[in-house]
Motif scaffolding. Sequence first.
Motif, PDB file in Angstrom:
ATOM      1  N   LEU A   1     -48.241 -39.841 -89.363  1.00 24.40           N
ATOM      2  CA  LEU A   1     -49.444 -40.675 -89.284  1.00 24.40           C
ATOM      3  C   LEU A   1     -49.339 -41.671 -88.129  1.00 24.40           C
ATOM      4  O   LEU A   1     -50.303 -41.882 -87.392  1.00 24.40           O
ATOM      5  CB  LEU A   1     -49.672 -41.417 -90.599  1.00 24.40           C
TER       6      LEU A   1
ATOM      7  N   HIS B   1     -56.672 -35.888 -87.856  1.00 21.45           N
ATOM      8  CA  HIS B   1     -56.123 -36.822 -88.839  1.00 21.45           C
ATOM      9  C   HIS B   1     -56.439 -36.408 -90.277  1.00 21.45           C
ATOM     10  O   HIS B   1     -55.548 -36.318 -91.123  1.00 21.45           O
ATOM     11  CB  HIS B   1     -56.645 -38.235 -88.570  1.00 21.45           C
TER      12      HIS B   1
ATOM     13  N   VAL C   1     -53.919 -35.389 -93.451  1.00 20.04           N
ATOM     14  CA  VAL C   1     -53.916 -36.121 -94.725  1.00 20.04           C
ATOM     15  C   VAL C   1     -54.229 -35.178 -95.881  1.00 20.04           C
ATOM     16  O   VAL C   1     -53.522 -35.162 -96.901  1.00 20.04           O
ATOM     17  CB  VAL C   1     -54.928 -37.292 -94.683  1.00 20.04           C
TER      18      VAL C   1
END
Length: 137
Positions: free
Chosen positions: A52, A65, A69
């Motif tokens: 991250l 992103h 996740v």
Amino acid sequence: MRATETGRGPESRAARCLGCGALLPPLPAQAVAPHPYTTAFATCWSAYGQLLAAQYTDPARMLFHQLLVDAYVVQHPGDPTTGERDRRVVQSVGIHLMTLCLFFEHEADPAEGTGLHRRMVARPALASCVGPPTEGT
Ligand SMILES: [Zn+2]
């Protein structure tokens, strides 16, 4: 404990993450606080944090992103049948799977993922979601 210890000898301290199955060395005690409800081994959780951090410092990586996740969270879902039945376990996996479905089955752009995720979370239908499924469902 969030991992299974393996083997004997110097590598006996390595442990398998219960979420993704990666064989990882342990971290020093209290090096990283465990996630409150996922099945992530502390070392795996720490490595995820490093990924991250790499994304946040690189705009090209940030395009993916939400995909990172979602993929991480669905591999480390937590167990809704142990301890206190935690509604967050079911809701979290559900919303991350829905976002992955938009990427892979509906050709949504991963760069739009964070916005898609936020809009789904804000929907009243999700807010009224009941607890974990009962046995046999
Ligand atoms: Zn893991």
